[in-house]
Design an enzyme around this catalytic site. Structure first.
Site, mmCIF file in Angstrom:
data_model
loop_
_atom_site.group_PDB
_atom_site.id
_atom_site.type_symbol
_atom_site.label_atom_id
_atom_site.label_comp_id
_atom_site.label_asym_id
_atom_site.label_seq_id
_atom_site.Cartn_x
_atom_site.Cartn_y
_atom_site.Cartn_z
ATOM 1 N N LYS A 1 33.316 33.543 43.962
ATOM 2 C CA LYS A 1 34.410 32.889 44.718
ATOM 3 C C LYS A 1 34.718 33.665 46.007
ATOM 4 O O LYS A 1 34.816 33.079 47.086
ATOM 5 C CB LYS A 1 35.687 32.794 43.855
ATOM 6 C CG LYS A 1 35.505 32.012 42.566
ATOM 7 C CD LYS A 1 36.800 31.856 41.786
ATOM 8 C CE LYS A 1 37.363 33.153 41.206
ATOM 9 N NZ LYS A 1 36.531 33.779 40.139
ATOM 10 N N ARG B 1 44.644 28.584 38.259
ATOM 11 C CA ARG B 1 43.941 29.089 37.083
ATOM 12 C C ARG B 1 44.478 28.478 35.807
ATOM 13 O O ARG B 1 43.991 28.795 34.720
ATOM 14 C CB ARG B 1 44.159 30.599 36.988
ATOM 15 C CG ARG B 1 43.070 31.428 37.606
ATOM 16 C CD ARG B 1 43.515 32.858 37.458
ATOM 17 N NE ARG B 1 42.414 33.732 37.209
ATOM 18 C CZ ARG B 1 41.741 34.370 38.163
ATOM 19 N NH1 ARG B 1 42.023 34.202 39.416
ATOM 20 N NH2 ARG B 1 40.768 35.182 37.832
ATOM 21 N N ARG C 1 29.247 45.752 39.944
ATOM 22 C CA ARG C 1 30.309 45.992 40.921
ATOM 23 C C ARG C 1 31.235 47.108 40.436
ATOM 24 O O ARG C 1 31.692 47.937 41.214
ATOM 25 C CB ARG C 1 31.106 44.716 41.192
ATOM 26 C CG ARG C 1 32.093 44.909 42.338
ATOM 27 C CD ARG C 1 32.848 43.661 42.676
ATOM 28 N NE ARG C 1 33.628 43.220 41.539
ATOM 29 C CZ ARG C 1 34.275 42.068 41.498
ATOM 30 N NH1 ARG C 1 34.200 41.232 42.505
ATOM 31 N NH2 ARG C 1 34.973 41.740 40.444
ATOM 32 N N ARG D 1 36.248 48.588 40.757
ATOM 33 C CA ARG D 1 37.421 47.741 40.505
ATOM 34 C C ARG D 1 37.843 47.945 39.053
ATOM 35 O O ARG D 1 37.020 47.842 38.143
ATOM 36 C CB ARG D 1 37.082 46.261 40.787
ATOM 37 C CG ARG D 1 38.277 45.512 41.338
ATOM 38 C CD ARG D 1 37.916 44.104 41.731
ATOM 39 N NE ARG D 1 38.298 43.159 40.696
ATOM 40 C CZ ARG D 1 38.233 41.846 40.842
ATOM 41 N NH1 ARG D 1 37.782 41.333 41.966
ATOM 42 N NH2 ARG D 1 38.604 41.050 39.861
ATOM 43 N N ARG E 1 38.562 38.805 30.299
ATOM 44 C CA ARG E 1 38.712 37.868 31.430
ATOM 45 C C ARG E 1 37.917 36.590 31.177
ATOM 46 O O ARG E 1 38.376 35.491 31.508
ATOM 47 C CB ARG E 1 38.234 38.537 32.737
ATOM 48 C CG ARG E 1 39.214 39.599 33.249
ATOM 49 C CD ARG E 1 38.554 40.612 34.163
ATOM 50 N NE ARG E 1 38.046 40.067 35.396
ATOM 51 C CZ ARG E 1 37.146 40.693 36.171
ATOM 52 N NH1 ARG E 1 36.659 41.883 35.818
ATOM 53 N NH2 ARG E 1 36.746 40.130 37.296
HETATM 54 P P1 AP5 Z 1 32.655 37.797 43.782
HETATM 55 O O1 AP5 Z 1 32.356 37.000 44.993
HETATM 56 O O2 AP5 Z 1 33.570 38.943 43.886
HETATM 57 O O3 AP5 Z 1 33.094 36.826 42.586
HETATM 58 P P2 AP5 Z 1 34.531 36.288 42.209
HETATM 59 O O4 AP5 Z 1 34.323 34.954 41.599
HETATM 60 O O5 AP5 Z 1 35.441 36.398 43.387
HETATM 61 O O6 AP5 Z 1 34.883 37.341 41.075
HETATM 62 P P3 AP5 Z 1 36.243 38.078 40.752
HETATM 63 O O7 AP5 Z 1 35.888 39.239 39.878
HETATM 64 O O8 AP5 Z 1 37.031 38.345 41.984
HETATM 65 O O9 AP5 Z 1 36.937 36.960 39.912
HETATM 66 P P4 AP5 Z 1 38.191 37.014 39.025
HETATM 67 O O10 AP5 Z 1 38.535 35.591 38.959
HETATM 68 O O11 AP5 Z 1 37.997 37.711 37.758
HETATM 69 O O12 AP5 Z 1 39.192 37.976 39.834
HETATM 70 P P5 AP5 Z 1 40.510 37.725 40.683
HETATM 71 O O13 AP5 Z 1 40.569 38.780 41.686
HETATM 72 O O14 AP5 Z 1 40.616 36.321 41.105
HETATM 73 O O15 AP5 Z 1 31.249 38.286 43.198
HETATM 74 C C1 AP5 Z 1 31.192 39.163 42.090
HETATM 75 C C2 AP5 Z 1 30.041 40.165 42.291
HETATM 76 O O16 AP5 Z 1 28.806 39.461 42.268
HETATM 77 C C3 AP5 Z 1 30.102 40.892 43.640
HETATM 78 O O17 AP5 Z 1 29.681 42.213 43.455
HETATM 79 C C4 AP5 Z 1 29.108 40.107 44.507
HETATM 80 O O18 AP5 Z 1 28.525 40.901 45.505
HETATM 81 C C5 AP5 Z 1 28.103 39.619 43.486
HETATM 82 N N1 AP5 Z 1 27.514 38.318 43.828
HETATM 83 C C6 AP5 Z 1 28.157 37.246 44.384
HETATM 84 N N2 AP5 Z 1 27.308 36.215 44.547
HETATM 85 C C7 AP5 Z 1 26.108 36.629 44.060
HETATM 86 C C8 AP5 Z 1 24.826 36.011 43.949
HETATM 87 N N3 AP5 Z 1 24.605 34.752 44.356
HETATM 88 N N4 AP5 Z 1 23.816 36.710 43.399
HETATM 89 C C9 AP5 Z 1 24.030 38.001 42.968
HETATM 90 N N5 AP5 Z 1 25.211 38.650 43.066
HETATM 91 C C10 AP5 Z 1 26.243 37.975 43.598
HETATM 92 O O19 AP5 Z 1 41.656 37.976 39.596
HETATM 93 C C11 AP5 Z 1 41.848 39.259 39.034
HETATM 94 C C12 AP5 Z 1 43.036 39.252 38.103
HETATM 95 O O20 AP5 Z 1 44.242 38.969 38.847
HETATM 96 C C13 AP5 Z 1 43.036 38.214 36.982
HETATM 97 O O21 AP5 Z 1 42.319 38.665 35.860
HETATM 98 C C14 AP5 Z 1 44.543 38.054 36.698
HETATM 99 O O22 AP5 Z 1 45.023 39.137 35.948
HETATM 100 C C15 AP5 Z 1 45.155 38.154 38.093
HETATM 101 N N6 AP5 Z 1 45.267 36.840 38.749
HETATM 102 C C16 AP5 Z 1 44.612 36.453 39.890
HETATM 103 N N7 AP5 Z 1 44.902 35.180 40.206
HETATM 104 C C17 AP5 Z 1 45.769 34.741 39.260
HETATM 105 C C18 AP5 Z 1 46.405 33.484 39.027
HETATM 106 N N8 AP5 Z 1 46.184 32.441 39.839
HETATM 107 N N9 AP5 Z 1 47.211 33.374 37.943
HETATM 108 C C19 AP5 Z 1 47.421 34.424 37.125
HETATM 109 N N10 AP5 Z 1 46.845 35.639 37.274
HETATM 110 C C20 AP5 Z 1 46.005 35.798 38.339
HETATM 111 MG MG MG Z 2 37.287 37.390 43.759
#
Ligand code: AP5
Ligand code: MG
Length: 189
Positions: free
Chosen positions: A14, A89, A128, A134, A145
């Site tokens: 994402k 979410r 990562r 992280r 997660r």
């Molecule tokens: P990346 O692009 O970072 O993927 P992502 O989908 O953004 O993954 P996240 O870990 O950020 O998702 P998440 O939903 O768990 O975390 P969030 O911060 O939203 O890519 C991941 C890795 O893969 C990178 O190293 C990248 O380089 C690599 N990669 C990408 N594309 C690739 C490809 N094609 N091939 C190979 N490698 C690739 O949320 C974190 C926490 O915050 C949640 O757990 C929750 O506690 C809280 N939170 C956030 N939003 C909410 C909400 N709306 N409601 C409640 N709690 C929330």
């Molecule tokens: Mg992200």
């Protein structure tokens, strides 16, 4: 106005694809995860609350996250549109987003669902975690997660299908190849 929900499990790409979409289309980007991590870094009260949930791989309460989203949305002036990354979410968050945009005479243009097999998600996030450290990228928290994603977040797939906004994207492949598929979907809107 181009309002895009970028959707997918943890590690589905994402954030990676949002950066490319922002660059090409000049949209504003809201990543709720990035907002919360910045609050943690700055040691705010909200950051302290958020840390408790994030370290456990759990979602923050809907009311809290919806308030945060509304205030970030209001901070964008003369926007060409917004990419919502990591929000909504839960069904409650999707309903709140719909209402919030309607109040502003807008709507979600498309929901892009990046689908990636679970073993690949785990591989990406462990990598990562080793590289950038992280805090929630360790095997135990990643598993939590993913469980939360399946129980609370994936029901949004059917919700957006019913709303006529759903678009599937194969999230396995090169970052450029996936971005090409995303652009093709956006150009069809
Ligand atoms: P990346 O692009 O970072 O993927 P992502 O989908 O953004 O993954 P996240 O870990 O950020 O998702 P998440 O939903 O768990 O975390 P969030 O911060 O939203 O890519 C991941 C890795 O893969 C990178 O190293 C990248 O380089 C690599 N990669 C990408 N594309 C690739 C490809 N094609 N091939 C190979 N490698 C690739 O949320 C974190 C926490 O915050 C949640 O757990 C929750 O506690 C809280 N939170 C956030 N939003 C909410 C909400 N709306 N409601 C409640 N709690 C929330
Ligand atoms: Mg992200």
């Amino acid at each position: 106005m181009l309002n895009i929900v970028i959707f997918g499990a943890p590690g589905s790409g994402k954030g990676t694809q949002s950066a490319r979409i922002v660059e090409k289309y000049g949209l504003n980007h809201i990543s709720t995860g990035d907002v919360l991590r910045a609050e943690i870094k700055n040691g705010t009260e909200l950051g302290k609350t958020a840390k408790g949930y994030i370290d456990q791989g759990q979602l923050l309460p809907d009311e809290l996250i919806i308030d945060i989203l509304a205030s970030v949305l209001d901070s964008f002036k003369e926007s060409k549109g917004v990419i919502f990354d990591g929000f909504p979410r839960t069904i409650a968050q999707a309903e709140a987003l719909k209402a919030m945009l309607k109040e502003r005479k807008q709507e979600v243009s498309v929901m892009l669902d990046l689908e990636v097999p679970e073993d690949e998600l785990m591989t990406r996030l462990i990598k990562r975690g080793q590289e950038s450290g992280r805090a929630d990228d360790n095997e135990e928290t990643i598993k939590k997660r993913l469980t939360v994603y399946h129980s609370q977040t994936s029901p949004l797939i059917d919700w957006y299908k019913a709303d006529g906004k759903y678009q599937h994207i194969n999230g396995l492949g090169t970052m450029d190849g996936i971005f090409g598929d995303i652009v093709a979907s956006i150009e069809k809107l």
